[in-house]
Structure formats: C-alpha cells, structure tokens
Design an enzyme around this catalytic site. Structure first.
Site: not given
Ligand code: NDP
Ligand code: HSE
Length: 433
Positions: A135, A208
C-alpha cells in the site's frame, strides 16, 4: 571472534520492484549489515523469461524460472514475492509460509483476495508475513497503522493510493493531454500494473483500501462490498470545472467508521476534493493518506506511491525488520485489531455530487432534467451550461445538495434513459471532509 549470522534471501519476480530490491540491497549492504549485525545474502531470483535483459547482474545458477523452488529452498529464510497476481504468487506465498519461512510481499491483489488464508497459514505454521510495499509505495503506512497509531480507533482514512492514476490526473490537468497518452508513459516509468485496467478502473486502489481497512478495523471488506469507480470517464471540462470552483479531482479511497453505531464503509471513486486539503495538493506519482484517529486527531502521509525505488525502499524495510526478528527473536503484535464491523450498505452513503451530461440544445430541456432530479428527491445546488463537442447539443455541469447514493443512482439511471440526454452522464462525489 563470533561470526555474524547469515540471512539468506530469495527474490521471486525480478521485474521493476525485484530489480530495485536487488540493486539497493547491494548498494546499501555495508550500512544495513552493520545495523543488523548479520550478513545479507541475495541467494537466488526467479523470472519468467531467462533471456530478458536485466539492470542487475546475477550468476546463471542464481536464476530460475521456478519461483516455487525458491519458496521451498531449505537454505532460504526470507522469500520476497514480487511476481504479482493471485495464482503463482499465492502458491509461492503459501508454500513458503507452510515451511515456517518469512514472506515479504508487495501484492495487494493477493491480500485483498486471499488475506485471511495468508495470515492464518502464517499463524498456523509459525511463518511471518510482511507487506509494507503493498500500500502506498514508499510511505510506511502499514507501520503507522499497526505500530505508531495502535492506540486509536479510526474515524476516517482517506487518500490517494494509486500513483499511476494520480500521475495521469496531474498531467491531464496541467498539460491538457488525454489519459491514454499519459498511461503509456506511466507504464514505461514502471508505475502501472501489468494489467493497467487495475489502475485506471480503480481496482488497485480498492485492493489497497481493503488492506488498510483490515489493518485499521480488523474487518476484511471485499471489492464486491465497495463502490469502485475509476478515472477513465474523466474529461478536461470536469477538471476545469473543479479547478474554477476550488477543487481538485483525485481518485480517492475512503474508509469511514461511524464510532457511535460501529459500522464501516469503504469506497473508491474519483472525487472533487477542496483544494484547501493537503491531499488535494498531492500530485504526480505521489500518494497521500489522511488518517484521523480518535486520540491522535488527523495525521497525513505523503510520498511516492509507485515505481522501482520507493517500492524497493518499503520491501527492504520489511527485509530488515524480518532479518532482525530472525537474528534476535520476537514477533510483531497481531496484524489487526480483533474486531469485526458491520458494513454500511453503499446505497445509504450520503454525499454532494457533480453531474456532467450532454443534452439536446432545445427549449424545455432544463425543465425535464430538473424533473428527473426532483422525482428522486435530489436538489440541484448549481448548474452551468457549456458548449458540447456533440452537434446541436449543450454540456450541463450540475452540483447537487447532499443526498443518498440510492437517490443519485436513481437520478442518473432516469437521466441516462431520457431522450434529451445524449450518452452516459458522468457522476462524481464531492468530498466534504
Ligand atoms: P513486473 O511485471 O515488473 O515484474 C514481475 C516479475 O515476475 C518479472 O520478473 C516476471 O518475469 C515475473 N513473472 C511474471 N509472471 C510470472 C509467472 N507466471 N511465473 C514466474 N514469474 C513470473 O511487476 P512489478 O515489479 O511492477 O510488480 C511486482 C509486484 O509488486 C506486484 O504485486 C505489484 O502489484 C507490486 N507493486 C508494484 C509497484 C510498482 O510501482 N511497480 C509498487 C507497489 C507494488 P520476467 O521479468 O521474465 O517477465
Ligand atoms: N500500479 C500501482 C500504482 C503500483 O500505480 O500505484 C503501486 O502499488
């Protein structure tokens, strides 16, 4: 004299990220090894095509086309899964974890689809799983959520999680270019996914967002439970309207928890964000994340969200954490809080909206449009008419007062069917954070 312990690393996938990891470990080796008190051995790497030219030099015996042979190699302690996708990457990850190895991953698609399986396999077999690079590229947001901010419950986490889309939107805004031209450049720069539709259709951001929602709230939210929209329908008039009215258009992930009712919502969509917000000024390949905790208040994180170097920085950070645990012992706190929240149905979410529609340039058309919005109980806040590229047509740019997702969807569906509306209307949310 006691010799320093050795940590042996295998790299599955020697593409954009894998080569960055190899290169930067070689470059930073003396400092890293001095801090760690151990030797780092880059043992082997796997690729698909042995003939492809690489930026790093390996001995022929170090390269294989079989990533599973690295995952199961008894001499390798840390396996980096940098292949991507959810098939061979899943096999590699699970095989290594089942042998009690440490896996380091940048693979948000795998986590979103198989997170519970990955974490439970690690727990069951004593393996360790690290995923900082999954992420926001080089921003250590995973560490921030699971370590620095552990005392908090999070009301809202929102931001830009896809470097490719932010790069495209920034260049469209600044240079008036069309998105396919800029996407080609983003691919050449190593920002985009192998399947770039994951970026521009919003799925990569959704993967994410799912990882962040799990870390913050202990609840896995699948992409089927989110509104997921990408940037492919955006045009110059939308960006111009936003700028003239004090907004920037950004592809946002929005994770909100109602702390009173303890319900969670996760959405991904391009939104008009007031230019006064720090995240609205995060441009090019940079990602930006605002995290609001009930104790800490708002904290903001900005950094390069894609590309070889920032992603390698995150992977190497995990390698050093993992190596330190292997040398000195110890493990992290559990990855996520032990909560499981109910989800707010997407139809119940409320927002102001922006609508762009091409209509026939004829008397009475505005009344018909207003009738469609009124029937769904949607109140128009502003309306401007601009020339359309279509013949004998006008482009209407509307904003609405706050209404529910269900109401605005009904409005858009009615408008799309109306004979005076040409083509599909564009709907964007206005983020009043
Ligand atoms: P690349 O496509 O550049 O590299 C993938 C590597 O895996 C290549 O070495 C490729 O071999 C190998 N590979 C691909 N398919 C197979 C297969 N079926 N079997 C064996 N090997 C295979 O991807 P990236 O480096 O960009 O991304 C890797 C991971 O990191 C992905 O999960 C991605 O989402 C994630 N990530 C990427 C970022 C970026 O900015 N690029 C940022 C953050 C995360 P070959 O080289 O021979 O083609
Ligand atoms: N394709 C991704 C992006 C890579 O552009 O953000 C980083 O995860």
């Amino acid at each position: 004299m006691k010799t320093a312990p050795t940590i042996s690393i295998g790299i599955c996938g020697l593409g954009t990220v894998g080569q960055g990891v190899w290169k930067h470990i070689e470059r930073a080796r003396p400092e890293l090894e001095a801090r760690l008190g151990a030797q780092l051995v880059l043992a082997r790497a796997s690729v698909q095509n042995l003939k492809k030219k690489r930026d790093v030099t390996l001995k022929p015996e170090q390269l294989t086309t079989d990533p599973l042979s690295i995952a199961t190699d008894p001499s390798i302690q840390i396996v980096c899964e940098l292949i991507g996708g959810t098939t061979i990457a899943r096999q590699v990850t699970l095989a290594a974890l089942k042998l009690g190895k440490t896996v380091i991953s940048a693979n948000k698609a795998l986590l979103c689809a198989h997170g519970p399986e990955v974490f439970s396999t690690a727990r069951k077999h004593g393996g360790r799983f690290f995923f900082e690079a999954s992420v926001a590229g080089g921003i250590p947001i995973i560490k921030a959520l699971r370590e620095g901010l552990v005392a908090n419950r999070f009301r809202r986490i929102y931001g830009i999680l896809n470097g490719t889309c932010n790069y495209i939107l920034t260049r469209m805004e600044r240079e008036g270019l069309a998105y396919p031209v800029i996407l080609k450049e983003a691919k050449e720069l190593g920002y985009a996914e192998a399947d770039e539709s994951l970026d521009v259709e919003g799925w990569d951001t959704a993967h994410k967002a799912s990882v962040l929602a799990y870390l913050a709230h202990g609840t896995w939210v699948s992409t089927r439970q989110m509104v997921v929209e990408g940037i492919t329908q955006l045009t110059q008039p939308d960006l111009t309207f936003a700028r003239e009215n004090g907004y920037a258009i950004k592809l946002l992930a929005v994770i909100e928890r109602d702390l009173e009712r303890d319900v969670l919502s996760v959405g991904v969509y391009p939104a008009l964000l007031p230019i006064t917000k720090a995240i609205a000024n995060v441009n090019e390949v940079y990602n930006g994340i605002s995290v609001s905790g009930d104790i800490v208040g708002e904290t903001t994180y900005i950094g390069r969200g894609a590309g070889q170097d920032p992603t390698a920085s995150a992977v190497i950070g995990d390698i050093i954490d993992a190596a330190s645990q292997l040398v000195r012992g110890g493990t992290y706190l559990p990855t996520a809080p032990a909560t499981k929240l109910a989800l707010t149905p997407p139809a119940a979410l409320r927002s102001r909206h922006y609508l762009r529609l091409d209509v026939k340039d004829q008397p009475g058309v505005l009344a018909k449009i207003a009738n469609c919005t009124a029937k769904a109980g949607v109140s128009i806040a502003s309306l401007v008419q601009r020339p359309s590229e279509k013949p004998e047509a006008a482009s209407l740019l509307l904003t609405t007062h706050e209404c529910s997702e269900a109401q605005i969807r009904l409005t858009v569906a009615r408008l799309a069917r109306h004979s005076c509306v040409l083509g599909k209307p564009l709907l964007l949310r206005i983020a009043d954070f």
